[in-house]
Write a protein that holds these residues in place. Structure first.
Motif, PDB file in Angstrom:
ATOM      1  N   SER A  67      -1.502  -1.315  -3.957  1.00 40.52           N
ATOM      2  CA  SER A  67      -2.652  -0.517  -3.513  1.00 40.52           C
ATOM      3  C   SER A  67      -2.211   0.936  -3.412  1.00 40.52           C
ATOM      4  O   SER A  67      -1.097   1.220  -2.962  1.00 40.52           O
ATOM      5  CB  SER A  67      -3.129  -1.033  -2.150  1.00 40.52           C
ATOM      6  OG  SER A  67      -3.984  -0.105  -1.524  1.00 40.52           O
ATOM      7  N   GLY A 111       1.475   5.251  -0.089  1.00 40.60           N
ATOM      8  CA  GLY A 111       0.861   6.537   0.204  1.00 40.60           C
ATOM      9  C   GLY A 111       1.844   7.664   0.002  1.00 40.60           C
ATOM     10  O   GLY A 111       2.997   7.580   0.429  1.00 40.60           O
ATOM     11  N   ASN A 159      -7.171   2.614  -2.178  1.00 41.83           N
ATOM     12  CA  ASN A 159      -7.448   2.690  -0.742  1.00 41.83           C
ATOM     13  C   ASN A 159      -7.747   4.151  -0.401  1.00 41.83           C
ATOM     14  O   ASN A 159      -6.837   4.979  -0.328  1.00 41.83           O
ATOM     15  CB  ASN A 159      -6.227   2.174   0.031  1.00 41.83           C
ATOM     16  CG  ASN A 159      -6.432   2.183   1.526  1.00 41.83           C
ATOM     17  OD1 ASN A 159      -7.535   2.400   2.016  1.00 41.83           O
ATOM     18  ND2 ASN A 159      -5.354   1.951   2.256  1.00 41.83           N
ATOM     19  N   ASP A 160      -9.027   4.464  -0.200  1.00 39.96           N
ATOM     20  CA  ASP A 160      -9.480   5.850  -0.071  1.00 39.96           C
ATOM     21  C   ASP A 160      -9.938   6.141   1.356  1.00 39.96           C
ATOM     22  O   ASP A 160     -10.956   5.615   1.814  1.00 39.96           O
ATOM     23  CB  ASP A 160     -10.623   6.087  -1.067  1.00 39.96           C
ATOM     24  CG  ASP A 160     -11.160   7.510  -1.054  1.00 39.96           C
ATOM     25  OD1 ASP A 160     -10.681   8.342  -0.270  1.00 39.96           O
ATOM     26  OD2 ASP A 160     -12.081   7.780  -1.852  1.00 39.96           O
ATOM     27  N   ILE A 161      -9.212   7.013   2.054  1.00 42.49           N
ATOM     28  CA  ILE A 161      -9.564   7.332   3.434  1.00 42.49           C
ATOM     29  C   ILE A 161     -10.913   8.036   3.548  1.00 42.49           C
ATOM     30  O   ILE A 161     -11.495   8.086   4.632  1.00 42.49           O
ATOM     31  CB  ILE A 161      -8.488   8.210   4.110  1.00 42.49           C
ATOM     32  CG1 ILE A 161      -8.324   9.552   3.375  1.00 42.49           C
ATOM     33  CG2 ILE A 161      -7.168   7.457   4.220  1.00 42.49           C
ATOM     34  CD1 ILE A 161      -7.433  10.548   4.102  1.00 42.49           C
ATOM     35  N   ASP A 196      -2.939   4.537  -1.731  1.00 43.85           N
ATOM     36  CA  ASP A 196      -3.607   5.249  -0.646  1.00 43.85           C
ATOM     37  C   ASP A 196      -3.790   6.702  -1.073  1.00 43.85           C
ATOM     38  O   ASP A 196      -2.885   7.524  -0.929  1.00 43.85           O
ATOM     39  CB  ASP A 196      -2.726   5.140   0.612  1.00 43.85           C
ATOM     40  CG  ASP A 196      -3.341   5.810   1.826  1.00 43.85           C
ATOM     41  OD1 ASP A 196      -4.427   6.410   1.692  1.00 43.85           O
ATOM     42  OD2 ASP A 196      -2.723   5.751   2.903  1.00 43.85           O
ATOM     43  N   ASP A 209       0.850  -1.193   0.000  1.00 48.28           N
ATOM     44  CA  ASP A 209       0.000   0.000   0.000  1.00 48.28           C
ATOM     45  C   ASP A 209       0.886   1.244   0.000  1.00 48.28           C
ATOM     46  O   ASP A 209       1.582   1.510   0.986  1.00 48.28           O
ATOM     47  CB  ASP A 209      -0.910  -0.014   1.238  1.00 48.28           C
ATOM     48  CG  ASP A 209      -1.984   1.058   1.187  1.00 48.28           C
ATOM     49  OD1 ASP A 209      -2.698   1.134   0.177  1.00 48.28           O
ATOM     50  OD2 ASP A 209      -2.120   1.803   2.181  1.00 48.28           O
ATOM     51  N   ARG A 258      -3.509  -4.054   7.762  1.00 48.82           N
ATOM     52  CA  ARG A 258      -2.632  -3.061   7.123  1.00 48.82           C
ATOM     53  C   ARG A 258      -1.548  -2.704   8.136  1.00 48.82           C
ATOM     54  O   ARG A 258      -1.844  -2.147   9.187  1.00 48.82           O
ATOM     55  CB  ARG A 258      -3.428  -1.831   6.706  1.00 48.82           C
ATOM     56  CG  ARG A 258      -2.613  -0.772   5.978  1.00 48.82           C
ATOM     57  CD  ARG A 258      -3.487   0.421   5.577  1.00 48.82           C
ATOM     58  NE  ARG A 258      -2.726   1.409   4.837  1.00 48.82           N
ATOM     59  CZ  ARG A 258      -2.038   2.413   5.403  1.00 48.82           C
ATOM     60  NH1 ARG A 258      -2.024   2.539   6.729  1.00 48.82           N
ATOM     61  NH2 ARG A 258      -1.378   3.284   4.657  1.00 48.82           N
TER      62      ARG A 258
END
Length: 262
Positions: free
Chosen positions: A78, A41, A99-101, A80, A39, A238
């Motif tokens: 993924s 970011g 992966n959307d907060i 973020d 993931d 995660r």
């Protein structure tokens, strides 16, 4: 899901990777340790994180996708991000899921992009933005309100043809320390949504503030809460520390298999 932050200011590992070789070494270790996804970011979502432009986010993240896929072409990456343009460019460069907060609440085009490219989508619970979320922690019934939030976001996603959905309760996002533990204690309630659950508690302040320590000292606490999350229905962890999480999953599965035999 192994975490790879390419930001200079993430709460645990921001600015850690000084070169491509260091980053590849970290990715290789996570994959060898058993990570299913990496993931990435490029915009820190820690409380009160500073704003990062879309252009800068892309400049940080796209070269890393290309680098990882050059050396580890089978990697499931993924992304973020809460920005649809970033999601689109990353998917076009080989990313496998988003992966959307914000579950699409911070970019009206996000769900349409996910639907267009037909990739799995992780939707997290959050209020406000990373800059404002810790001022938005007033709930009458936090789990009930989260279930309503997810029901609405899932319905919107499915109306666009998105069916491959994962739910993330969003530990540390628009929640007080005590609210985080209440959500964890009641996490099996989210199984009502009949979707896979992701738990992201790795080295977070809900651990180290409770233990009066630091993020660097929070691995043991992370393993404890990961175990509890698995017992409450989590299907994805995660984490910053993949080896320890994989061992946690293996032991949890072993004891569950034993109980099934008898």
């Amino acid at each position: 899901m192994g975490i790879l932050n390419v930001t200079p200011n993430s709460f645990f590992d921001g600015g850690k990777y000084k070169s491509e070789s260091e980053m590849l070494s970290k990715v290789g270790k996570m994959l060898n340790d058993g990570a299913t996804f990496i993931d990435i970011g490029a915009y820190s979502s820690k409380p009160s994180a500073e704003f990062v432009s879309e252009e800068e986010e892309l400049q940080r993240i796209v070269p890393i996708i290309n680098l990882i896929l050059e050396y580890y072409p089978e990697t499931l990456i993924s992304i973020d991000t809460f920005r649809s343009e970033v999601a689109q460019v990353c998917i076009e460069n080989g990313a496998a899921l988003i992966n959307d907060i914000s579950a699409g609440n911070l970019d009206d085009n996000m769900l349409e992009i996910v639907a267009k490219y037909n990739v799995p989508y992780i939707m997290m619970h959050m209020r406000g933005t990373p800059q404002t979320m810790q001022k938005m922690t007033s709930y009458d019934n936090i789990v009930k309100e989260m279930l309503l939030y997810f029901s609405e976001r899932v319905a919107q996603a499915r109306s666009l043809g998105i069916n491959d959905l994962i739910i993330d309760p969003g530990f540390g996002f628009a929640k007080t320390l005590d609210q985080n533990y209440e959500v964890l204690q009641k996490m099996e309630m989210f199984e009502l949504l009949e979707l896979p659950l992701l738990a992201g508690v790795s080295r977070k302040s809900m651990i180290y503030k409770t233990l009066e320590s630091s993020a660097e000292e929070a691995l043991n606490g992370t393993t404890v809460l990961n175990t509890i999350a698995l017992s409450k229905g989590a299907k994805i962890l995660r984490v910053h520390d993949v080896k320890e999480a994989v061992e946690c999953v293996a032991l949890f599965n072993k004891i569950n298999n034993y109980s099934e035999v008898f």
